[in-house]
Scaffold this active site. Structure first.
Site, short mmCIF file in Angstrom:
data_model
loop_
_atom_site.label_atom_id
_atom_site.label_comp_id
_atom_site.label_asym_id
_atom_site.label_seq_id
_atom_site.Cartn_x
_atom_site.Cartn_y
_atom_site.Cartn_z
N PRO A 92 10.08 9.20 30.81
CA PRO A 92 12.00 8.49 30.40
C PRO A 92 12.16 9.10 29.40
CG PRO A 92 10.04 6.51 30.89
CD PRO A 92 9.18 7.75 31.13
N GLU A 119 0.65 4.30 28.98
CA GLU A 119 1.88 4.08 27.53
C GLU A 119 1.76 5.23 27.69
OE1 GLU A 119 2.53 1.01 27.79
OE2 GLU A 119 0.73 0.70 28.05
N ARG A 157 15.44 18.55 50.42
CA ARG A 157 16.04 18.41 51.83
C ARG A 157 17.44 19.59 51.43
NH1 ARG A 157 20.81 15.97 49.69
NH2 ARG A 157 20.65 15.42 51.80
N ASP A 172 27.90 18.52 51.97
CA ASP A 172 27.88 18.39 50.83
C ASP A 172 27.88 18.90 49.91
OD1 ASP A 172 26.58 15.85 51.42
OD2 ASP A 172 24.14 16.48 50.26
C1 9WO Z 1 5.01 2.01 29.13
C2 9WO Z 1 5.32 1.00 27.58
C3 9WO Z 1 5.05 0.15 27.48
C4 9WO Z 1 5.10 -0.70 26.25
C5 9WO Z 1 5.67 -0.15 25.60
C6 9WO Z 1 7.05 1.27 25.71
C7 9WO Z 1 6.23 1.72 26.87
N1 9WO Z 1 6.95 2.81 27.66
C8 9WO Z 1 5.81 2.74 28.54
C9 9WO Z 1 6.38 4.33 29.24
O1 9WO Z 1 7.14 4.77 29.24
N2 9WO Z 1 5.32 4.27 29.92
C10 9WO Z 1 5.20 5.29 31.28
C11 9WO Z 1 4.71 5.26 32.24
C12 9WO Z 1 4.33 7.15 31.04
C13 9WO Z 1 4.74 7.89 31.94
C14 9WO Z 1 4.38 7.29 32.87
N3 9WO Z 1 5.60 6.29 33.27
C15 9WO Z 1 6.52 6.16 33.69
C16 9WO Z 1 7.82 7.59 33.97
N4 9WO Z 1 7.49 5.29 33.31
N5 9WO Z 1 8.87 5.59 33.62
C17 9WO Z 1 8.39 6.88 33.98
C18 9WO Z 1 9.84 7.60 34.85
C19 9WO Z 1 10.29 8.67 34.93
C20 9WO Z 1 10.99 9.50 35.46
N6 9WO Z 1 12.08 8.93 35.05
C21 9WO Z 1 12.29 7.63 35.25
C22 9WO Z 1 11.28 7.27 34.29
#
Ligand code: 9WO
Length: 249
Positions: A92, A119, A157, A172
């Protein structure tokens, strides 16, 4: 461009493998247009418990993925992936992945993706080995696997030979930067709702015009940020004005 290779470093390789079995990506792989490798950091541990995570320095909840198993897995992935394949970490915190990124990746010989869990990943691994950190949107998943699969799908794709001419990708480009127009199929009337007359008219120019008008109108209403980025030509401006006029009635 020929074969494109995707390699994913993940604690859940079976999950990511499913992308290669179905739909457009599955067919591309079976046709030899795409190859895929999967590497589990757990297979690069040396302790009896096969430990891939540990407690965060500084305390706090959750666990962090350890450097060494990731480095071992990445080395194995690099041996399969072509030279020039960037290492992409899905998180994220990354820059937002979009269609322009998908087009850029589709020009590459390969991409190595790192899907994190827990995490996150020890920051030193990201500093040392990650070329690009990408997010597929502002939400938190429980791992990067689904994001990696989304990126693979969006890129595959776009590869030459993956979609047929009458499949959507060629069309597209016609509505580049716009949201899609509405679609209808048989029956002509369902649940008291009709298909728009123009789509039954056989007037191909009229149909194309209607579709562009709908695409412009929907984009204006739902994603004004996308409209602002576009340079509408004169005809498109007329179509959008017509759409808004029709909505007012
Ligand atoms: C877990 C967490 C728990 C408590 C407080 C903060 C926290 N942050 C996270 C977190 O970001 N965990 C991630 C899980 C660690 C990297 C992999 N994970 C992930 C990737 N979750 N969401 C994504 C992601 C990747 C690409 N686009 C959107 C979301």
């Amino acid at each position: 461009m020929g074969l494109m290779h995707f390699d994913v470093v993940t604690l859940f390789p079976e999950m990511v493998a499913t992308i290669a079995d179905f739909g457009v990506v599955g067919r591309a792989r079976r046709n030899g247009l795409v190859s895929m490798g999967l590497e589990n950091p757990r297979d690069h541990t040396s302790d009896v418990h096969r430990t891939v995570d540990d407690r965060p320095y500084g305390g706090g909840p959750g666990m962090v993925m350890k450097y060494e198993p990731l480095a071992g897995a990445l080395e194995a992935a690099r041996q399969r992936a072509p030279q020039g394949s960037p290492v992409v970490y899905l998180s994220p915190q990354g820059a937002v992945f979009n269609q322009a990124t998908a087009r850029r990746f589709a020009e590459l010989p390969g991409v190595i993706m790192l899907a994190g869990r827990y995490e996150g990943v020890d920051e030193r691994f990201i500093e040392a080995h990650v070329d690009e950190e990408l997010s597929i949107g502002d939400f938190v998943l429980s791992g990067g696997e689904i994001a990696a699969m989304a990126v693979i799908d969006a890129v595959v794709r776009l590869l030459p030979g993956v979609l047929g001419d009458d499949d959507s990708a060629a069309q597209d480009s016609f509505m580049e930067g716009l949201l899609d127009c509405p679609h209808y199929t048989r029956p002509e009337e369902v649940a008291g709702r009709d298909v728009p007359d123009v789509l039954l008219s056989g007037d191909h120019a009229g149909i194309a015009r209607w579709r562009m008008k709908q695409a412009l109108g929907r984009t204006y209403e739902r994603r004004p940020d996308l409209i602002e980025k576009l340079e509408l030509n004169e005809e498109q401006q007329v179509l959008l004005d017509e759409y808004l006029e029709e909505q007012r009635q």
